[in-house]
Design an enzyme around this catalytic site. Sequence first.
Site, PDB file in Angstrom:
ATOM      1  N   VAL A 186       0.833  -1.212   0.000  1.00 13.32           N
ATOM      2  CA  VAL A 186       0.000   0.000   0.000  1.00 13.32           C
ATOM      3  C   VAL A 186       0.868   1.263   0.000  1.00 13.32           C
ATOM      4  O   VAL A 186       0.633   2.193  -0.772  1.00 13.32           O
ATOM      5  CB  VAL A 186      -0.973  -0.004   1.210  1.00 13.32           C
ATOM      6  CG1 VAL A 186      -1.780   1.296   1.240  1.00 13.32           C
ATOM      7  CG2 VAL A 186      -1.900  -1.199   1.141  1.00 13.32           C
ATOM      8  N   GLU A 237     -10.172   6.381   5.515  1.00 14.74           N
ATOM      9  CA  GLU A 237     -11.062   5.933   4.429  1.00 14.74           C
ATOM     10  C   GLU A 237     -10.634   4.572   3.876  1.00 14.74           C
ATOM     11  O   GLU A 237     -11.464   3.722   3.530  1.00 14.74           O
ATOM     12  CB  GLU A 237     -11.057   6.977   3.305  1.00 14.74           C
ATOM     13  CG  GLU A 237     -11.985   6.702   2.155  1.00 14.74           C
ATOM     14  CD  GLU A 237     -13.453   6.733   2.550  1.00 14.74           C
ATOM     15  OE1 GLU A 237     -13.985   7.810   2.792  1.00 14.74           O
ATOM     16  OE2 GLU A 237     -14.062   5.648   2.594  1.00 14.74           O
ATOM     17  N   GLY A 281      -2.976 -14.744  -4.593  1.00 12.72           N
ATOM     18  CA  GLY A 281      -2.430 -13.669  -3.760  1.00 12.72           C
ATOM     19  C   GLY A 281      -3.492 -12.897  -2.992  1.00 12.72           C
ATOM     20  O   GLY A 281      -3.214 -11.852  -2.412  1.00 12.72           O
ATOM     21  N   GLU A 298      -3.769 -14.610   2.654  1.00 14.88           N
ATOM     22  CA  GLU A 298      -2.416 -14.725   3.221  1.00 14.88           C
ATOM     23  C   GLU A 298      -2.094 -16.215   3.406  1.00 14.88           C
ATOM     24  O   GLU A 298      -2.984 -17.058   3.386  1.00 14.88           O
ATOM     25  CB  GLU A 298      -2.375 -14.071   4.608  1.00 14.88           C
ATOM     26  CG  GLU A 298      -2.890 -12.654   4.657  1.00 14.88           C
ATOM     27  CD  GLU A 298      -1.898 -11.659   4.096  1.00 14.88           C
ATOM     28  OE1 GLU A 298      -0.692 -11.943   4.159  1.00 14.88           O
ATOM     29  OE2 GLU A 298      -2.338 -10.620   3.580  1.00 14.88           O
ATOM     30  N   ASP A 308     -10.960  -9.872  10.131  1.00 12.86           N
ATOM     31  CA  ASP A 308     -10.784  -8.689   9.282  1.00 12.86           C
ATOM     32  C   ASP A 308     -12.132  -7.971   9.090  1.00 12.86           C
ATOM     33  O   ASP A 308     -12.227  -6.749   9.267  1.00 12.86           O
ATOM     34  CB  ASP A 308     -10.197  -9.131   7.932  1.00 12.86           C
ATOM     35  CG  ASP A 308     -10.042  -7.989   6.955  1.00 12.86           C
ATOM     36  OD1 ASP A 308      -9.118  -7.180   7.140  1.00 12.86           O
ATOM     37  OD2 ASP A 308     -10.853  -7.879   6.028  1.00 12.86           O
ATOM     38  N   LYS A 354     -13.519  -4.151  10.498  1.00 10.85           N
ATOM     39  CA  LYS A 354     -14.132  -3.155   9.602  1.00 10.85           C
ATOM     40  C   LYS A 354     -15.531  -2.762  10.077  1.00 10.85           C
ATOM     41  O   LYS A 354     -15.893  -1.584  10.013  1.00 10.85           O
ATOM     42  CB  LYS A 354     -14.161  -3.706   8.169  1.00 10.85           C
ATOM     43  CG  LYS A 354     -12.743  -3.811   7.590  1.00 10.85           C
ATOM     44  CD  LYS A 354     -12.702  -4.628   6.312  1.00 10.85           C
ATOM     45  CE  LYS A 354     -11.308  -4.695   5.713  1.00 10.85           C
ATOM     46  NZ  LYS A 354     -11.187  -5.694   4.641  1.00 10.85           N
ATOM     47  N   GLY A 401      -6.078  -4.240  -2.543  1.00 16.88           N
ATOM     48  CA  GLY A 401      -5.157  -4.091  -3.676  1.00 16.88           C
ATOM     49  C   GLY A 401      -4.351  -2.812  -3.559  1.00 16.88           C
ATOM     50  O   GLY A 401      -4.765  -1.847  -2.915  1.00 16.88           O
TER      51      GLY A 401
HETATM   52  N1  HSE Z   1      -7.587  -9.329   3.418  1.00 13.98           N
HETATM   53  C1  HSE Z   1      -8.487  -8.256   3.112  1.00 13.98           C
HETATM   54  C2  HSE Z   1      -9.589  -8.772   2.174  1.00 13.98           C
HETATM   55  C3  HSE Z   1      -7.701  -7.136   2.475  1.00 13.98           C
HETATM   56  O1  HSE Z   1      -9.492  -9.907   1.683  1.00 13.98           O
HETATM   57  O2  HSE Z   1     -10.570  -8.087   1.958  1.00 13.98           O
HETATM   58  C4  HSE Z   1      -8.289  -5.784   2.628  1.00 13.98           C
HETATM   59  O3  HSE Z   1      -8.514  -5.399   3.930  1.00 13.98           O
END
Ligand code: HSE
Length: 412
Positions: free
Chosen positions: A13, A125, A183, A186, A197, A201, A299
């Site tokens: 990033v 953001e 990719g 992980e 994750d 969010k 991305g």
């Molecule tokens: N690992 C996260 C996803 C990346 O697959 O959405 C972005 O936060």
Amino acid sequence: MMKKLAVLGCGVVGSGVVELFEKNKNLIQKRSGMELEMAYILDLRDFPDKPYANKIVKDLQVILNDPDVAVVAECMGGVEPAFTFVKSCLEAGKSVATSNKELVASKGDILLQTAKENHCNFFFEASVGGAIPIIRPLHKCLIANEFSAVAGILNGTTNFILNKMITADMDFSSALKLAQEKGYAEKDPTADVDGHDACRKICILSSLAFGKHVYPESVPTKGIREVELKDTKFCGQLGYAIKLIARVQMLENGKILPTVMPMAVEEDNLLSQVNGVYNAVMVRGDGIGKAMFYGRGAGKFPTASAVLGDMIEEVQLSDTIPSQTWENVNSTDFIEDFAKFTAKYYFRTSAADIAVLSEIFGAIDEKTISTDEDELIFVTGNVLNRTELEIAMKFLAQKGIQVLAQYPVLTA
Ligand code: HSE
């Protein structure tokens, strides 16, 4: 006057932020009316072959001590040392833009307060939905709304996996392997597939929409490891798609209920149509009714686009924006217990008499599937709370009906 920008962390990033800025620098300067320079990139590594090699610094003090640095992007990931570095930048009066959802979900309240005390901004953001504008719309364009719910597909990896199960007949393990090869996932896919994750969010969206910090520990979270290929198929036949849904609802008693779990999404709900690695967020408000935001959730350049959007606005601001904040109330009283969660349910059970099921659940939907393996697939006719669900499960057990899979339904 020339303003300087800095980036912490030159990974995917961070390098994207630098490269996109340099590529579109003239456009950015023209649109913002500001003269800007990408001055420093903090990283332990050297990048001798990159055009930005001469901007690499190893010591945060270089950035903190330069009075011309107005805004810093944090693209390091993880809580430490990101938290310490971001706090130091804010204390030095430098606004920060981050893509780091773990940092915002666990320390957002502290960093927002630090920004306020130092008359600068902490923007994020890029931390939810990658390229999708959702943070700024929530607190700016939709500022006049009282929100009743925010629901989304906030993790691209799990959406890719579930989509492959549905469309390519792959089981969970094969779809995960493909996601890793591409990719998206992980090597250790835990944060994605176990819902952490998406949980971070929805914590961020809940905190922003309802004004109080929601920590990940307060969110009942279930991932997609146990989703079976056959349920993705049967769900499809009944008009639903299994999706990992991160959602927060405002209940009638004024409390909020955030959750992350696989749900059977009705095909009339646009979220059921969001496929591949794409993300989408549906917002319900008293002014707008429903609004949907859709785009690339991860991305290099999609995320960099969101970070730069924050950085450029921050350069233009002379004080903290009050709407883009929330408080820590040192209590979880405003969060409802999961026991109050209500939904219709998709069930896959051992063979059962429809009349018996209708009696147990009050009613079941007309459309059912009986399989060659002597299984029955149905959706309950009525909405059940968790207590009613538990009672129904006991009755099923008493009647010798085995529950093989069960998903709450997300209606349109
Ligand atoms: N690992 C996260 C996803 C990346 O697959 O959405 C972005 O936060």
